[in-house]
Design an enzyme around this catalytic site. Structure first.
Site, PDB file in Angstrom:
ATOM      1  N   ASP A 184     -34.671  50.295 -63.845  1.00 35.55           N
ATOM      2  CA  ASP A 184     -33.220  50.289 -63.990  1.00 35.55           C
ATOM      3  C   ASP A 184     -32.811  51.639 -64.559  1.00 35.55           C
ATOM      4  O   ASP A 184     -33.504  52.194 -65.417  1.00 35.55           O
ATOM      5  CB  ASP A 184     -32.749  49.157 -64.910  1.00 35.55           C
ATOM      6  CG  ASP A 184     -31.257  48.884 -64.727  1.00 35.55           C
ATOM      7  OD1 ASP A 184     -30.802  48.878 -63.571  1.00 35.55           O
ATOM      8  OD2 ASP A 184     -30.554  48.674 -65.725  1.00 35.55           O
ATOM      9  N   SER A 185     -31.716  52.153 -64.057  1.00 34.79           N
ATOM     10  CA  SER A 185     -31.281  53.473 -64.499  1.00 34.79           C
ATOM     11  C   SER A 185     -29.769  53.568 -64.441  1.00 34.79           C
ATOM     12  O   SER A 185     -29.109  52.742 -63.804  1.00 34.79           O
ATOM     13  CB  SER A 185     -31.914  54.565 -63.617  1.00 34.79           C
ATOM     14  OG  SER A 185     -31.660  54.293 -62.254  1.00 34.79           O
ATOM     15  N   THR A 238     -37.228  46.357 -55.897  1.00 33.04           N
ATOM     16  CA  THR A 238     -35.938  46.978 -55.564  1.00 33.04           C
ATOM     17  C   THR A 238     -35.673  46.864 -54.074  1.00 33.04           C
ATOM     18  O   THR A 238     -36.592  46.574 -53.300  1.00 33.04           O
ATOM     19  CB  THR A 238     -35.918  48.472 -55.960  1.00 33.04           C
ATOM     20  OG1 THR A 238     -34.578  48.967 -55.857  1.00 33.04           O
ATOM     21  CG2 THR A 238     -36.809  49.296 -55.053  1.00 33.04           C
ATOM     22  N   THR A 239     -34.430  47.098 -53.688  1.00 37.46           N
ATOM     23  CA  THR A 239     -34.090  47.242 -52.263  1.00 37.46           C
ATOM     24  C   THR A 239     -33.257  48.508 -52.071  1.00 37.46           C
ATOM     25  O   THR A 239     -32.735  48.746 -50.991  1.00 37.46           O
ATOM     26  CB  THR A 239     -33.287  46.026 -51.747  1.00 37.46           C
ATOM     27  OG1 THR A 239     -32.154  45.814 -52.604  1.00 37.46           O
ATOM     28  CG2 THR A 239     -34.133  44.763 -51.727  1.00 37.46           C
ATOM     29  N   TYR A 276     -24.164  59.219 -58.864  1.00 37.84           N
ATOM     30  CA  TYR A 276     -23.354  60.138 -59.674  1.00 37.84           C
ATOM     31  C   TYR A 276     -23.912  61.563 -59.709  1.00 37.84           C
ATOM     32  O   TYR A 276     -23.460  62.385 -60.510  1.00 37.84           O
ATOM     33  CB  TYR A 276     -23.237  59.601 -61.103  1.00 37.84           C
ATOM     34  CG  TYR A 276     -22.552  58.253 -61.196  1.00 37.84           C
ATOM     35  CD1 TYR A 276     -21.181  58.136 -60.989  1.00 37.84           C
ATOM     36  CD2 TYR A 276     -23.273  57.095 -61.478  1.00 37.84           C
ATOM     37  CE1 TYR A 276     -20.546  56.907 -61.066  1.00 37.84           C
ATOM     38  CE2 TYR A 276     -22.656  55.852 -61.556  1.00 37.84           C
ATOM     39  CZ  TYR A 276     -21.295  55.767 -61.348  1.00 37.84           C
ATOM     40  OH  TYR A 276     -20.667  54.537 -61.419  1.00 37.84           O
ATOM     41  N   ASN A 307     -32.466  54.756 -51.666  1.00 33.44           N
ATOM     42  CA  ASN A 307     -32.495  56.065 -52.324  1.00 33.44           C
ATOM     43  C   ASN A 307     -33.546  56.112 -53.426  1.00 33.44           C
ATOM     44  O   ASN A 307     -34.280  57.092 -53.563  1.00 33.44           O
ATOM     45  CB  ASN A 307     -31.116  56.403 -52.897  1.00 33.44           C
ATOM     46  CG  ASN A 307     -30.092  56.682 -51.813  1.00 33.44           C
ATOM     47  OD1 ASN A 307     -30.294  57.547 -50.977  1.00 33.44           O
ATOM     48  ND2 ASN A 307     -29.002  55.939 -51.812  1.00 33.44           N
ATOM     49  N   LYS A 308     -33.620  55.041 -54.205  1.00 35.63           N
ATOM     50  CA  LYS A 308     -34.640  54.970 -55.258  1.00 35.63           C
ATOM     51  C   LYS A 308     -36.036  54.942 -54.648  1.00 35.63           C
ATOM     52  O   LYS A 308     -36.960  55.590 -55.144  1.00 35.63           O
ATOM     53  CB  LYS A 308     -34.430  53.725 -56.127  1.00 35.63           C
ATOM     54  CG  LYS A 308     -33.263  53.825 -57.085  1.00 35.63           C
ATOM     55  CD  LYS A 308     -33.204  52.611 -57.994  1.00 35.63           C
ATOM     56  CE  LYS A 308     -32.032  52.704 -58.967  1.00 35.63           C
ATOM     57  NZ  LYS A 308     -31.985  51.565 -59.896  1.00 35.63           N
ATOM     58  N   HIS A 322     -34.261  62.099 -64.820  1.00 30.98           N
ATOM     59  CA  HIS A 322     -34.654  60.936 -65.618  1.00 30.98           C
ATOM     60  C   HIS A 322     -35.711  60.113 -64.888  1.00 30.98           C
ATOM     61  O   HIS A 322     -36.702  59.693 -65.472  1.00 30.98           O
ATOM     62  CB  HIS A 322     -33.428  60.080 -65.906  1.00 30.98           C
ATOM     63  CG  HIS A 322     -32.634  59.706 -64.692  1.00 30.98           C
ATOM     64  ND1 HIS A 322     -32.162  60.636 -63.793  1.00 30.98           N
ATOM     65  CD2 HIS A 322     -32.238  58.499 -64.202  1.00 30.98           C
ATOM     66  CE1 HIS A 322     -31.507  60.028 -62.818  1.00 30.98           C
ATOM     67  NE2 HIS A 322     -31.545  58.733 -63.040  1.00 30.98           N
TER      68      HIS A 322
END
Length: 201
Positions: A68-69, A8-9, A157, A12-13, A182
């Protein structure tokens, strides 16, 4: 020291995941300039797509995972779904700010009585010997009637998603959010697996 690569980049994740996967002697590495088109039709397909791409970049001999979310809303036929990150271009063919994207959802939900929704997170892990495993987390809630108008936490969101306690995800600190979200649920399962498989504990 064990090394694990995260496909990922998304800053926040990365921050959320580092907070959850707080394992001593685990070196979590995030590649620079990693950009893969999400062409899958499900969250699972997209998370595996990212993991496989990074696995190949690292010559098929490192432990990697992709994630992925997204947000799924009953009244919108489970949209934005896999298009959560790019729902603006998918729906309007133009880029919007985070607040504008949230407002777009609220506008689409304006006359809807059914406000049920859920966030889902899917993790695909590939071990250095090629074993593939999957972990999933879901939080159920509903879409709020308005945006948060105060300074808040979270991203995406979070500011329009109400938990079962009637609190917006954006009202929660990172630690509070990770206990129920989640991503928190999925990565806690993943963490337990890592402790057992990589650290034998």
């Amino acid at each position: 020291m064990k090394t694990l690569f995260f496909a990922t980049t998304n800053e926040n994740k990365i921050n959320e995941v580092k907070n959850i996967l707080d394992i001593p002697n685990l070196n979590l590495i995030v590649p620079q300039n990693f950009n893969i088109k999400e062409t899958g039709k499900t969250f699972k397909e997209n998370s595996l797509l990212k993991a496989k791409a990074l696995f190949e970049i690292l010559n098929n001999n490192q432990n990697v995972f992709g994630e992925d979310s997204g947000l799924c809303i009953e009244a919108l036929n489970l949209e934005p779904g896999i298009y959560s990150k790019r729902y603006d271009t998918y729906k309007l063919c133009k880029k919007l700010s985070t607040n504008e994207k949230n407002q777009l959802i609220l506008d689409l939900m304006k006359n809807e009585k059914n406000r049920k929704a859920y966030f889902i997170c899917n993790i695909s892990y590939i071990s250095k010997n090629g074993q593939i495993l999957n972990f999933e987390g879901i939080i159920k809630g509903k879409i709020a009637l308005s945006l948060n108008d105060k300074k808040n936490y979270g991203f995406g969101y979070d500011s329009i998603f109400l938990t079962k306690n009637n609190k917006k995800l954006s009202d929660l600190t990172l630690e509070e959010k990770n206990k129920i979200s989640h991503r928190g649920i999925a990565f806690l399962k993943f963490k337990k697996f890592l402790l057992k498989s990589l650290f034998n504990s």
